[in-house]
Each structure stands twice: as structure tokens, then as C-alpha cells.
Design a protein around this motif. Structure first.
Motif, PDB file in Angstrom:
ATOM      1  N   LEU A 162      10.015 146.411 -48.286  1.00 27.22           N
ATOM      2  CA  LEU A 162       9.930 145.873 -46.897  1.00 27.22           C
ATOM      3  C   LEU A 162       8.808 145.162 -46.884  1.00 27.22           C
ATOM      4  CD1 LEU A 162      11.001 149.131 -45.206  1.00 27.22           C
ATOM      5  CD2 LEU A 162      12.461 147.288 -45.828  1.00 27.22           C
ATOM      6  N   ASP A 163       8.489 144.673 -45.545  1.00 33.22           N
ATOM      7  CA  ASP A 163       7.161 143.932 -45.355  1.00 33.22           C
ATOM      8  C   ASP A 163       5.889 144.804 -45.129  1.00 33.22           C
ATOM      9  OD1 ASP A 163       8.750 141.674 -45.613  1.00 33.22           O
ATOM     10  OD2 ASP A 163       9.175 141.384 -43.397  1.00 33.22           O
ATOM     11  N   THR A 164       4.670 144.541 -45.410  1.00 31.16           N
ATOM     12  CA  THR A 164       3.471 145.416 -45.435  1.00 31.16           C
ATOM     13  C   THR A 164       2.541 144.357 -44.605  1.00 31.16           C
ATOM     14  OG1 THR A 164       2.539 144.640 -47.162  1.00 31.16           O
ATOM     15  CG2 THR A 164       3.866 146.597 -47.542  1.00 31.16           C
ATOM     16  N   ARG A 165       1.463 144.993 -43.977  1.00 32.99           N
ATOM     17  CA  ARG A 165       0.551 144.349 -43.270  1.00 32.99           C
ATOM     18  C   ARG A 165      -0.083 143.158 -44.336  1.00 32.99           C
ATOM     19  NH1 ARG A 165      -1.139 144.538 -38.604  1.00 32.99           N
ATOM     20  NH2 ARG A 165      -0.266 146.668 -38.488  1.00 32.99           N
ATOM     21  N   PHE A 166      -0.330 143.457 -45.534  1.00 33.33           N
ATOM     22  CA  PHE A 166      -0.840 142.529 -46.553  1.00 33.33           C
ATOM     23  C   PHE A 166       0.217 141.363 -47.193  1.00 33.33           C
ATOM     24  CE2 PHE A 166      -1.725 141.129 -50.753  1.00 33.33           C
ATOM     25  CZ  PHE A 166      -2.927 140.510 -50.609  1.00 33.33           C
ATOM     26  N   MET A 167       1.519 141.908 -47.122  1.00 37.47           N
ATOM     27  CA  MET A 167       2.487 140.962 -47.591  1.00 37.47           C
ATOM     28  C   MET A 167       3.719 141.036 -46.552  1.00 37.47           C
ATOM     29  SD  MET A 167       2.857 142.378 -51.521  1.00 37.47           S
ATOM     30  CE  MET A 167       3.681 143.943 -50.906  1.00 37.47           C
ATOM     31  N   PRO A 168       3.608 140.043 -45.394  1.00 37.19           N
ATOM     32  CA  PRO A 168       4.313 140.038 -44.394  1.00 37.19           C
ATOM     33  C   PRO A 168       5.758 139.356 -44.809  1.00 37.19           C
ATOM     34  CG  PRO A 168       2.621 138.548 -44.074  1.00 37.19           C
ATOM     35  CD  PRO A 168       2.246 139.363 -44.938  1.00 37.19           C
ATOM     36  N   ASP A 169       5.712 138.682 -45.795  1.00 36.53           N
ATOM     37  CA  ASP A 169       7.045 138.074 -46.307  1.00 36.53           C
ATOM     38  C   ASP A 169       7.693 138.713 -47.564  1.00 36.53           C
ATOM     39  OD1 ASP A 169       4.787 137.201 -48.103  1.00 36.53           O
ATOM     40  OD2 ASP A 169       5.211 135.336 -47.738  1.00 36.53           O
ATOM     41  N   ASN A 170       7.148 140.270 -48.065  1.00 35.53           N
ATOM     42  CA  ASN A 170       7.741 140.687 -49.212  1.00 35.53           C
ATOM     43  C   ASN A 170       9.249 140.765 -49.239  1.00 35.53           C
ATOM     44  OD1 ASN A 170       7.166 142.323 -51.548  1.00 35.53           O
ATOM     45  ND2 ASN A 170       7.714 143.959 -50.454  1.00 35.53           N
ATOM     46  N   SER A 171       9.819 141.012 -48.212  1.00 36.12           N
ATOM     47  CA  SER A 171      11.255 141.216 -48.252  1.00 36.12           C
ATOM     48  C   SER A 171      12.062 139.967 -48.392  1.00 36.12           C
ATOM     49  CB  SER A 171      11.805 142.002 -47.035  1.00 36.12           C
ATOM     50  OG  SER A 171      11.519 141.158 -45.906  1.00 36.12           O
ATOM     51  N   SER A 172      11.259 138.841 -47.893  1.00 35.12           N
ATOM     52  CA  SER A 172      11.911 137.452 -47.986  1.00 35.12           C
ATOM     53  C   SER A 172      11.921 137.126 -49.527  1.00 35.12           C
ATOM     54  CB  SER A 172      11.478 136.557 -47.342  1.00 35.12           C
ATOM     55  OG  SER A 172      11.732 136.906 -45.961  1.00 35.12           O
ATOM     56  N   LYS A 173      10.822 137.495 -50.281  1.00 37.31           N
ATOM     57  CA  LYS A 173      10.608 137.201 -51.634  1.00 37.31           C
ATOM     58  C   LYS A 173      11.615 137.952 -52.479  1.00 37.31           C
ATOM     59  CE  LYS A 173       5.735 135.839 -50.932  1.00 37.31           C
ATOM     60  NZ  LYS A 173       4.263 136.168 -51.484  1.00 37.31           N
ATOM     61  N   ILE A 174      11.872 139.152 -52.136  1.00 36.61           N
ATOM     62  CA  ILE A 174      12.447 140.056 -52.842  1.00 36.61           C
ATOM     63  C   ILE A 174      14.329 139.513 -52.871  1.00 36.61           C
ATOM     64  CG2 ILE A 174      13.598 142.139 -53.095  1.00 36.61           C
ATOM     65  CD1 ILE A 174      10.971 143.509 -52.214  1.00 36.61           C
ATOM     66  N   ARG A 175      14.687 139.139 -51.546  1.00 37.81           N
ATOM     67  CA  ARG A 175      16.010 138.710 -51.294  1.00 37.81           C
ATOM     68  C   ARG A 175      16.066 137.127 -52.124  1.00 37.81           C
ATOM     69  NH1 ARG A 175      15.741 140.199 -46.475  1.00 37.81           N
ATOM     70  NH2 ARG A 175      15.267 138.256 -45.452  1.00 37.81           N
ATOM     71  N   ARG A 176      15.277 136.510 -52.165  1.00 38.30           N
ATOM     72  CA  ARG A 176      14.904 134.958 -52.947  1.00 38.30           C
ATOM     73  C   ARG A 176      15.280 135.480 -54.450  1.00 38.30           C
ATOM     74  NH1 ARG A 176      11.375 133.156 -49.051  1.00 38.30           N
ATOM     75  NH2 ARG A 176       9.488 133.459 -50.311  1.00 38.30           N
ATOM     76  N   LEU A 177      14.715 136.457 -54.879  1.00 35.79           N
ATOM     77  CA  LEU A 177      14.816 136.760 -56.309  1.00 35.79           C
ATOM     78  C   LEU A 177      16.037 137.103 -56.847  1.00 35.79           C
ATOM     79  CD1 LEU A 177      13.929 137.315 -59.231  1.00 35.79           C
ATOM     80  CD2 LEU A 177      12.981 139.660 -58.574  1.00 35.79           C
ATOM     81  N   ILE A 178      16.657 137.939 -55.737  1.00 31.83           N
ATOM     82  CA  ILE A 178      18.086 138.275 -55.966  1.00 31.83           C
ATOM     83  C   ILE A 178      18.934 137.147 -56.185  1.00 31.83           C
ATOM     84  CG2 ILE A 178      20.104 139.953 -55.346  1.00 31.83           C
ATOM     85  CD1 ILE A 178      18.138 141.588 -54.178  1.00 31.83           C
ATOM     86  N   GLN A 179      18.913 136.247 -55.016  1.00 33.44           N
ATOM     87  CA  GLN A 179      19.748 135.301 -54.797  1.00 33.44           C
ATOM     88  C   GLN A 179      19.707 133.982 -55.976  1.00 33.44           C
ATOM     89  OE1 GLN A 179      22.052 134.977 -52.183  1.00 33.44           O
ATOM     90  NE2 GLN A 179      22.807 133.595 -53.616  1.00 33.44           N
ATOM     91  N   SER A 180      18.526 134.024 -56.347  1.00 28.89           N
ATOM     92  CA  SER A 180      18.156 133.149 -57.308  1.00 28.89           C
ATOM     93  C   SER A 180      18.724 133.422 -58.512  1.00 28.89           C
ATOM     94  CB  SER A 180      16.541 132.584 -57.501  1.00 28.89           C
ATOM     95  OG  SER A 180      16.056 133.867 -58.021  1.00 28.89           O
ATOM     96  N   THR A 181      18.717 134.873 -59.115  1.00 30.36           N
ATOM     97  CA  THR A 181      19.244 135.415 -60.211  1.00 30.36           C
ATOM     98  C   THR A 181      20.999 135.199 -59.999  1.00 30.36           C
ATOM     99  OG1 THR A 181      17.503 136.948 -60.260  1.00 30.36           O
ATOM    100  CG2 THR A 181      19.698 137.569 -61.658  1.00 30.36           C
ATOM    101  N   VAL A 182      21.386 135.472 -59.040  1.00 34.74           N
ATOM    102  CA  VAL A 182      22.918 135.307 -58.667  1.00 34.74           C
ATOM    103  C   VAL A 182      23.347 133.727 -58.890  1.00 34.74           C
ATOM    104  CG1 VAL A 182      24.853 135.353 -56.898  1.00 34.74           C
ATOM    105  CG2 VAL A 182      23.033 137.374 -57.188  1.00 34.74           C
ATOM    106  N   ASN A 183      22.506 132.937 -58.441  1.00 31.84           N
ATOM    107  CA  ASN A 183      22.718 131.534 -58.462  1.00 31.84           C
ATOM    108  C   ASN A 183      22.688 131.001 -60.059  1.00 31.84           C
ATOM    109  OD1 ASN A 183      23.096 131.493 -55.791  1.00 31.84           O
ATOM    110  ND2 ASN A 183      21.156 130.548 -55.334  1.00 31.84           N
ATOM    111  N   GLU A 184      21.599 131.198 -60.505  1.00 33.63           N
ATOM    112  CA  GLU A 184      21.353 130.986 -62.141  1.00 33.63           C
ATOM    113  C   GLU A 184      22.275 131.472 -62.866  1.00 33.63           C
ATOM    114  OE1 GLU A 184      17.304 132.397 -62.685  1.00 33.63           O
ATOM    115  OE2 GLU A 184      16.525 131.131 -61.344  1.00 33.63           O
ATOM    116  N   GLN A 185      22.914 132.703 -62.593  1.00 32.63           N
ATOM    117  CA  GLN A 185      24.047 133.206 -63.444  1.00 32.63           C
ATOM    118  C   GLN A 185      25.372 132.936 -63.112  1.00 32.63           C
ATOM    119  OE1 GLN A 185      23.053 134.260 -66.299  1.00 32.63           O
ATOM    120  NE2 GLN A 185      20.716 134.365 -65.931  1.00 32.63           N
TER     121      GLN A 185
END
Length: 344
Positions: A168-191
Motif C-alpha cells: 500500500l502507500d506510506t507517508r514516505f512512499m505515497p505512490d507505492n501502490s501505483s508503482k506496484i500496479r504498473r509493474l504488474i501491468q507492464s509485465t502482462v503487456n510485455e509478455q
């Protein structure tokens, strides 16, 4: 000149940290905390913080500045700045773990066939070791042997927070969940994987991530006794996950109540075709049941009555058979009965 290492003691306060950083004209690469004043000086700062308020205040302040505990020795706990982690972590340096463009540490496993038609995304459970590997605790290391051929596995680390960011998002990493979602989606797209051939899987903290990213990303998921409320651990386990003092922007119960309400309100012709494996013997069960209630007719909930389950950590090892069944059922495009079903 900026010093690379700054020292703290258990007499230090969060205000001292701010003053030291200001005097240093910037954040150091490392903080080291002298724990010799503690009753158990050889314990790491995470353990000390469960009983010592000053230690907890220091730990939270360092966490919110983006520092992670990475080493503990006699009388000393060492913290590393977030941007230095990938340069320090041996498994990243030797190429075992990869790092996405957004800085998310992960590992990709190819099936023996070399062909990829499906993907299982594995999210890690809790670990309390004072090493960076606590952010990437191995989960179901042998899963590749039990899933259909041509299925790849993407394992994602949960760097952040004290014992993880719960994906999820933390105070230090407020966009953490978005970055994780992008990694999953980019892997799906690349493969070139069809979205319906993706299953997210995790237990406990990993189950939190599987449920959250499954619902926000539109992927199928198998979440094993997910932690979707902070209240029990804050009330009965002395804030064991360090969620009560500002590391996270919002409580899990607030996040999931809102998310599940939004998903339940969306017009949908089909069920979510996803599974929660839990047990009415787990203290998380009544909390989870209440929060997911709006989706009760769209999910499959498998409730294990295994008498060996006495507490939350017992659920995952006691229901491995159901987890494998659920993952493979979803990968093969079959469905489960909706609502709650009893399992052994």
C-alpha cells in the motif's frame, strides 16, 4: 560536507534527528542507532520498539524519512536510506532480483517450456528479520511445480514501512501502490498475457496486497487470511506491524471499506472469480467478514475448520492444498461457488 553516517542513541528524540539532518545539510546514507542503553541491547530496534516508547519514536521517524533497518549487531542497529537499498542488497547486485523503472524490487521466473501463457503474481508475507530480506520473504518457493505449464511467476518485494508497506502507500512512499500496479501491468503487456490469465496470490500481508491490487487492477486473486484492518494488531499485539503512529497515510480498514464499497457499487455482469482462503478460527476472520460483506455474493470464501489453526499465522500452512486448488482453478478458467464454503 554531508556525512554518510549519523549516529543516534536511545536518548535521542525525533527532534534530534531533524536537527542532525539540518546540521548535516542533508540526509546521510546511513543512520546507526547505539542500543547499549537498552535492557536487551543486542535486540534490533524493531524488537526494542515494541516495549520501549523512545525506540519506537526513533524507528517511526527514521521510517518516515525513508530509512530501513538492514543490519543488527551487538549494541547497534543500522538503517539505510531508501535510494541506497538497491545498491546494497546483494541479491539485487548479483542480478537475482530485478528493479523496475519505478524502483520496485522483483523476481521473474520463467516456466520450463519457455513459453508464457499465464502469470501468477506472488506477494510476500510478514517477516521480522533485521535484514532487507524481510521485505521479500520467500513465499511458496516450489509453486512452479504445481501450476499449469506455460505459467510464469512474478514475485514482488514489499519494501517500505517497518515490516513492509503491505503493498500500500506510506507517508514516505505515497505512490507505492501505483508503482506496484504498473509493474504488474507492464509485465502482462510485455509478455502479451491476457488479463484473464493473471492470478495474484499472497498470504497474510501478501494477502492484503493480493486483495488490494486484484480489486484495483481488475485481476483475479487468491488472498489467504488477508490483513485488512490494523485494529487487532494495534489493540492486542502492541502495534506489532507499526501502523498506529503515522507510517501509513490511512488505516487498512478505511482503505478497504472504501475500495470494497466502490467495487460493490460498480455495475458488473459476472462475479469477481476470486478467492479468499481463511478460517473462522483466525482472529482476522470476523474483521475480514465484516469488511468484505458488500462483495459477499461476488467472491468465493473458503473457511477452513482445521483444528490446528489457533491463530492467524496458522492459516496459510494449514490450507496449502486449498491455495493450490484455488490458484489452478482460476488459471484454468474454472469457477468456484460464490459465497462462503466450509473446507477441512
Amino acid at each position: 560536507m554531508i556525512q554518510n553516517i549519523l549516529w543516534l542513541t536511545l536518548d535521542s528524540s525525533p527532534d534530534d534527528i531533524a536537527a542532525m539532518v539540518a546540521d548535516n545539510e542533508g540526509l546521510p546514507r546511513y543512520f546507526r542507532v547505539d542500543t547499549s542503553l537498552a535492557a536487551n541491547p543486542d535486540q534490533d530496534l524493531m524488537k526494542l520498539a515494541l516495549k520501549n516508547r523512545t525506540a519506537k519514536d526513533l524507528l517511526v521517524q527514521l521510517t518516515n524519512l525513508g530509512f530501513s533497518l538492514y543490519y543488527n549487531a551487538a549494541d547497534e542497529s543500522r538503517f539505510i536510506r531508501h535510494d541506497r537499498i538497491i545498491h546494497h542488497w546483494p541479491a539485487v547486485k548479483d542480478g537475482t532480483f530485478k528493479v523496475s523503472d519505478d524502483g520496485i524490487v522483483h523476481q521473474f521466473e520463467l516456466p520450463e517450456s519457455g513459453r508464457i501463457d499465464q502469470l501468477v503474481v506472488i506477494l510476500s508475507p510478514i517477516n521480522s528479520k533485521p535484514r532487507l530480506i524481510r521485505y521479500f520473504r520467500p513465499s511458496f518457493a516450489t509453486l512452479m511445480k504445481y501450476i499449469p505449464r506455460n505459467t510464469a511467476i512474478l514475485r514482488i518485494a514489499d519494501v517500505g514501512g517497518v515490516k513492509g508497506a503491505f503493498y500500500l502507500d506510506t507517508r514516505f512512499m505515497p505512490d507505492n501502490s501505483s508503482k506496484i500496479r504498473r509493474l504488474i501491468q507492464s509485465t502482462v503487456n510485455e509478455q502479451s498475457i491476457d488479463a484473464d490469465n493473471v492470478v495474484l496470490f499472497g498470504a497474510s500481508k501478501g494477502g492484503t496486497g493480493a486483495l488490494y491490487h486484484g480489486l484495483t487492477g481488475g485481476w483475479k486473486f487468491v488472498a489467504v487470511d488477508p490483513i485488512i484492518s490494523d485494529s487487532w494488531y494495534e489493540q492486542y499485539e502492541n502495534d506489532y506491524h507499526f501502523t498506529a503512529d503515522g507510517v501509513f497515510l490511512r488505516s487498512k480498514q478505511e482503505i478497504f471499506a472504501e475500495l470494497i464499497g466502490q467495487v460493490a457499487a460498480e455495475p458488473r455482469g459476472d462475479s469477481l472469480n476470486s478467492v479468499i482462503v481463511t478460517s473462522s478460527r483466525s482472529p482476522q476472520y470476523p474483521i475480514t467478514s465484516e469488511i468484505i460483506y458488500p462483495l459477499r455474493n461476488d467472491l468465493s470464501v473458503l473457511d477452513s475448520g482445521n483444528p490446528n489453526i489457533l491463530k492467524h499465522p496458522d492459516v496459510a500452512p494449514s490450507t496449502i492444498y486449498a491455495q493450490v486448488m484455488a490458484i489452478n482453478t482460476l488459471l484454468l478458467g474454472f469457477g468456484f461457488p460464490l459465497g462462503e464454503s466450509a473446507i477441512p
